[in-house]
Motif scaffolding. Structure first.
Motif, PDB file in Angstrom:
ATOM      1  N   LEU A 136     -11.743 -46.713 -14.711  1.00 59.22           N
ATOM      2  CA  LEU A 136     -12.120 -47.887 -15.496  1.00 59.22           C
ATOM      3  C   LEU A 136     -12.485 -47.505 -16.924  1.00 59.22           C
ATOM      4  N   GLY A 137     -12.846 -46.242 -17.108  1.00 56.55           N
ATOM      5  CA  GLY A 137     -13.208 -45.784 -18.437  1.00 56.55           C
ATOM      6  C   GLY A 137     -14.699 -45.859 -18.716  1.00 56.55           C
ATOM      7  N   TYR A 138     -15.471 -46.319 -17.770  1.00 59.79           N
ATOM      8  CA  TYR A 138     -16.920 -46.384 -17.910  1.00 59.79           C
ATOM      9  C   TYR A 138     -17.552 -46.350 -16.517  1.00 59.79           C
ATOM     10  N   PRO A 139     -18.808 -45.918 -16.457  1.00 66.47           N
ATOM     11  CA  PRO A 139     -19.511 -45.977 -15.169  1.00 66.47           C
ATOM     12  C   PRO A 139     -19.965 -47.408 -14.891  1.00 66.47           C
ATOM     13  N   HIS A 140     -20.392 -47.642 -13.663  1.00 66.61           N
ATOM     14  CA  HIS A 140     -20.984 -48.935 -13.307  1.00 66.61           C
ATOM     15  C   HIS A 140     -22.490 -48.836 -13.453  1.00 66.61           C
ATOM     16  N   PRO A 141     -23.160 -49.829 -13.969  1.00 65.19           N
ATOM     17  CA  PRO A 141     -22.569 -51.004 -14.573  1.00 65.19           C
ATOM     18  C   PRO A 141     -22.084 -50.724 -15.989  1.00 65.19           C
ATOM     19  N   HIS A 142     -21.358 -51.667 -16.501  1.00 68.85           N
ATOM     20  CA  HIS A 142     -20.824 -51.601 -17.853  1.00 68.85           C
ATOM     21  C   HIS A 142     -21.958 -51.359 -18.850  1.00 68.85           C
ATOM     22  N   GLU A 176     -29.016 -48.802 -10.584  1.00 66.76           N
ATOM     23  CA  GLU A 176     -28.292 -47.545 -10.496  1.00 66.76           C
ATOM     24  C   GLU A 176     -27.166 -47.524 -11.512  1.00 66.76           C
ATOM     25  N   ILE A 177     -27.006 -46.401 -12.191  1.00 70.19           N
ATOM     26  CA  ILE A 177     -25.784 -46.151 -12.939  1.00 70.19           C
ATOM     27  C   ILE A 177     -24.950 -45.236 -12.054  1.00 70.19           C
ATOM     28  N   ASN A 178     -23.689 -45.593 -11.900  1.00 72.67           N
ATOM     29  CA  ASN A 178     -22.830 -44.971 -10.909  1.00 72.67           C
ATOM     30  C   ASN A 178     -21.534 -44.513 -11.575  1.00 72.67           C
ATOM     31  N   THR A 179     -21.177 -43.267 -11.365  1.00 74.56           N
ATOM     32  CA  THR A 179     -20.008 -42.699 -12.037  1.00 74.56           C
ATOM     33  C   THR A 179     -18.676 -43.022 -11.362  1.00 74.56           C
ATOM     34  N   ALA A 180     -18.684 -43.789 -10.301  1.00 70.99           N
ATOM     35  CA  ALA A 180     -17.438 -44.103  -9.610  1.00 70.99           C
ATOM     36  C   ALA A 180     -16.445 -44.838 -10.508  1.00 70.99           C
ATOM     37  N   GLY A 181     -16.941 -45.630 -11.449  1.00 74.24           N
ATOM     38  CA  GLY A 181     -16.039 -46.313 -12.374  1.00 74.24           C
ATOM     39  C   GLY A 181     -15.216 -45.325 -13.189  1.00 74.24           C
ATOM     40  N   LEU A 182     -15.813 -44.195 -13.516  1.00 70.63           N
ATOM     41  CA  LEU A 182     -15.075 -43.138 -14.224  1.00 70.63           C
ATOM     42  C   LEU A 182     -14.029 -42.518 -13.309  1.00 70.63           C
ATOM     43  N   ARG A 183     -14.417 -42.290 -12.086  1.00 70.68           N
ATOM     44  CA  ARG A 183     -13.495 -41.689 -11.110  1.00 70.68           C
ATOM     45  C   ARG A 183     -12.348 -42.640 -10.779  1.00 70.68           C
ATOM     46  N   LYS A 184     -12.622 -43.939 -10.850  1.00 72.26           N
ATOM     47  CA  LYS A 184     -11.611 -44.959 -10.516  1.00 72.26           C
ATOM     48  C   LYS A 184     -10.852 -45.434 -11.760  1.00 72.26           C
TER      49      LYS A 184
END
Length: 162
Positions: free
Chosen positions: A93-99, A83-91
């Motif tokens: 980090l500057g990128y979605p998970h995974p890197h 899965e690519i997950n946009t929570a990293g953007l919301r949190k």
């Protein structure tokens, strides 16, 4: 072995270096994919980074490349996806998970099954920044994303993620 990081990351990171904690988390994923294959898509591959003491400030994919190569090969060999997950953007980090480096390795190793998620716990976060994901996936050579029906992937073009 397995670890239960739950949401008590203060306890999880206590008494170990950030790098060691990340490695332990990634090695646990490796153990999981070696032991269990009754899933369609593995999510949260680098989720732990978002809760590290320094977030992604010192995270370097190359420090864990060996573990990711092993686990992604197993995921691919088992016909599973990630899965690519946009929570990293919301949190922030500057990128979605995974890197991006993990996504690139997955693609380079032959991985094709990829889903898109937003890790939404609130209605307003459903589909968060999905519009950014198409460009990222295109840049890495992905031509489609997957949705599942009756545990079988159905592929769609990535120009307009669902």
């Amino acid at each position: 072995k397995g670890i239960d990081v739950g949401y008590d990351f203060e306890v999880y990171f206590s008494g170990k270096s950030e790098k060691a904690a990340y490695r332990e988390y990634f090695e646990t994923i490796l153990e999981n994919v070696k032991a269990f294959s009754n899933y369609n898509v593995y999510g949260h591959l680098d989720f732990v980074v978002r809760y590290g003491p320094n977030k992604n400030k010192y995270f370097d994919f190359n420090d864990y490349k060996d573990v990711f190569e092993q686990l992604l090969k197993i995921i691919i060999e088992n016909g599973k996806g990630i899965e690519i997950n946009t929570a990293g953007l919301r949190k922030n980090l500057g990128y979605p998970h995974p890197h991006k480096d993990i996504l690139k390795m997955y693609k380079d190793l032959g991985g094709e099954i990829i889903t898109i998620g937003s890790d939404a716990h609130l209605v307003e976060h459903v589909g968060y920044k999905f519009d950014c994901i198409a460009d990222l996936l295109n840049s890495l050579g992905f031509k489609y994303y997957a949705v599942f029906e009756k545990q079988k992937p159905k592929f769609s073009g990535i120009a307009k993620p669902v």
